[in-house]
Structures are given as structure tokens and as C-alpha cells.
Design an enzyme around this catalytic site. Structure first.
Site, PDB file in Angstrom:
ATOM      1  N   ASP A  55       0.984  -1.127  -0.003  1.00 24.75           N
ATOM      2  CA  ASP A  55       0.046  -0.018   0.083  1.00 24.75           C
ATOM      3  C   ASP A  55       0.949   1.318   0.109  1.00 24.75           C
ATOM      4  O   ASP A  55       1.387   1.669   0.963  1.00 24.75           O
ATOM      5  CB  ASP A  55      -0.860   0.016   1.233  1.00 24.75           C
ATOM      6  CG  ASP A  55      -1.878   1.163   1.335  1.00 24.75           C
ATOM      7  OD1 ASP A  55      -1.886   1.813   0.238  1.00 24.75           O
ATOM      8  OD2 ASP A  55      -2.704   1.274   2.425  1.00 24.75           O
ATOM      9  N   TYR A 146     -10.263  14.565  -6.808  1.00 28.18           N
ATOM     10  CA  TYR A 146      -9.263  13.992  -7.846  1.00 28.18           C
ATOM     11  C   TYR A 146      -8.371  15.256  -8.493  1.00 28.18           C
ATOM     12  O   TYR A 146      -7.097  15.341  -8.717  1.00 28.18           O
ATOM     13  CB  TYR A 146      -9.821  13.424  -9.181  1.00 28.18           C
ATOM     14  CG  TYR A 146      -9.174  12.787  -9.940  1.00 28.18           C
ATOM     15  CD1 TYR A 146      -8.391  11.288 -10.154  1.00 28.18           C
ATOM     16  CD2 TYR A 146      -9.024  13.355 -11.191  1.00 28.18           C
ATOM     17  CE1 TYR A 146      -7.713  11.159 -11.072  1.00 28.18           C
ATOM     18  CE2 TYR A 146      -8.281  12.899 -12.321  1.00 28.18           C
ATOM     19  CZ  TYR A 146      -7.507  11.832 -12.181  1.00 28.18           C
ATOM     20  OH  TYR A 146      -6.772  11.144 -13.037  1.00 28.18           O
ATOM     21  N   LYS A 150      -4.380  15.807  -8.325  1.00 32.12           N
ATOM     22  CA  LYS A 150      -3.592  15.958  -9.591  1.00 32.12           C
ATOM     23  C   LYS A 150      -2.943  17.368  -9.501  1.00 32.12           C
ATOM     24  O   LYS A 150      -1.858  17.449 -10.353  1.00 32.12           O
ATOM     25  CB  LYS A 150      -4.500  15.455 -10.911  1.00 32.12           C
ATOM     26  CG  LYS A 150      -4.987  14.160 -10.863  1.00 32.12           C
ATOM     27  CD  LYS A 150      -3.735  13.027 -10.588  1.00 32.12           C
ATOM     28  CE  LYS A 150      -4.075  11.758 -10.785  1.00 32.12           C
ATOM     29  NZ  LYS A 150      -2.812  10.852 -11.153  1.00 32.12           N
TER      30      LYS A 150
END
Length: 245
Positions: A55, A146, A150
Site C-alpha cells: 500500500d 481528484y 492531480k
């Protein structure tokens, strides 16, 4: 000396395509991901590869991956931070766990891995490629976490490139638009849209009339890791069929 590439998110999509491209160029490859079955299947086709499962949202796991790479091959030349997740929702509909998961995988992991890898790249130089998104350059609907992750990754890329140019390390972000990968199918399911319908819509949004294929992003990775790209660092390169235009 054979060069070594570490690829996270290597079990499918862009990561798997990158593994094939770098294999063709004779690299030793570390395939990293969470799906042991898929990694094992890919590794069986690439005799110059080893696989690692864990992970990478945890800094200790990222340190362990870099140590595993050095124990396996003795060096690291290219790091491709490709693993990513997405929850399609607005800020008000995003839960704490979804926010933290997204930031942990999409932003924290590239930071942890870069931090661990850079000291081992300084002798021979190296390349770090962060797979960001065109939504790291502009906003997107139903993708608050998201886009934040990013966008952060793009600026992390630029900051690290400035700091480590003196160490002969080039660091760039690749910003795809829609890519024909399992993640895109997951997104469609989250939005309750049939995948074939989503593909028609996504193709229509592209200036080139189609979405990007994983091997096209992988080819850009290979170019940016090559000596041909010696003057390219600290930038975010779109590969999105002209969407950001």
C-alpha cells in the site's frame, strides 16, 4: 549497466503498458501494485522484472519499495508514479475517507516515493515521471478530490524539478485526458453511465475524435526517460487529444 525502472500501478492500464514499453528497451523492471494476481500474470511475461505488492499510501511502504528495488537490481534510474484512484463526486458529496484516499494515493505516494528514490539517483542521474491528468491543469465536473490531488502533483513536480536539477534528476508530469483503461470503466460505473455510451461521449470531446490509448502514454513515458528528452524537466505535458486547447 542495465537501467532500472520502478512503475507503480503496474497491474493494468498505463502502468502495464509502460512496463511493456520499457521491457522492449531492455530495462530491468519493478512492477508495483496491490493486485498480486494481475502483477504476477504480467511479471510472468517479462523475464527482466520483479514484482512488489503493498500500500504505497503509507510512507513506510514507499521506503520499502525503494529498498526492494535496490536489493533486487542495485540501482534506480526511472520512477514512474502511475498508481491513481478517483471518486466522481462534488466536494459536498465527498466523504472524509474518499478525500483522504484520493490525496494519499494520488499525491502523498508520489511524494513519499520520490523522497525515497532521489538520494539513490544522484550518482548516475535519473528521471521521475508523475502521471497527473489534464484535470490537474483545469477543473473537471464531479471530481473535486481528484482535481485537487492531480493539481498538487503538477506543482510538486515543478518544485522537485527545480530543487533536484543540480542532482542530474529530471522530473516531469504527464497529463492524460481520458484513457481507455479500467479506471475509466470504474468512473462510468460510479456515474451510472454505460461504458460504451461513455466512450462515445469521450471520443466526441476529443479534437482527434478518439480517446488516448495506454500505450500512447507509455510511449511518452519512454521518450521522457530517454536522452532525447535531456532538456525537458519541470513541465506538465498534456496527452489528451487536444482537450486542454
Amino acid at each position: 549497466m542495465t537501467k532500472v525502472v520502478v512503475i507503480t500501478g503496474a497491474s493494468s492500464g498505463i502502468g502495464a503498458a509502460a512496463a511493456l514499453k520499457f521491457h522492449q528497451q531492455g530495462f530491468n523492471i519493478v512492477l508495483a501494485g496491490r493486485n498480486e494476481a494481475r502483477l504476477s500474470s504480467l511479471a510472468s511475461t517479462l523475464p527482466n522484472s520483479v514484482m512488489w505488492t503493498g500500500d504505497i499510501a503509507q510512507s513506510a511502504a514507499c521506503n520499502a519499495l525503494i529498498k526492494f528495488t535496490l536489493a533486487s537490481f542495485g540501482r534506480i534510474d526511472v520512477l514512474i508514479n502511475c498508481a491513481g484512484i478517483i471518486y466522481r463526486s462534488t466536494a459536498t458529496d465527498t466523504s472524509d475517507s474518499q478525500w483522504l484516499d484520493t490525496i494519499s494515493v494520488n499525491l502523498n505516494a508520489p511524494f513519499y516515493l520520490s523522497r525515497a528514490a532521489i538520494p539513490h539517483m544522484t550518482e548516475n542521474g535519473g528521471t521521475i515521471l508523475n502521471i497527473a491528468s489534464d484535470w490537474g491543469l483545469k477543473g473537471g465536473e464531479l471530481a473535486a478530490a481528484y482535481c485537487a490531488s492531480k493539481g498538487g502533483l503538477v506543482l510538486l513536480t515543478k518544485a522537485m524539478a527545480i530543487d533536484h536539477a543540480k542532482d542530474k534528476i529530471r522530473i516531469n508530469a504527464i497529463c492524460p485526458g481520458d484513457v481507455d483503461t479500467p479506471m475509466l470503466e470504474i468512473e462510468s460505473a460510479q456515474r451510472g453511465i454505460d461504458y460504451k455510451t461513455a466512450m462515445v461521449d469521450n471520443n466526441a470531446d476529443s479534437l482527434t475524435g478518439r480517446i488516448t490509448q495506454p500505450d500512447e502514454v507509455a510511449a511518452l513515458c519512454l521518450y521522457l526517460a530517454s536522452d532525447c528528452a535531456a532538456q525537458i524537466t519541470g513541465t506538465a505535458i498534456s496527452i489528451d487529444g487536444g482537450n486542454t486547447a
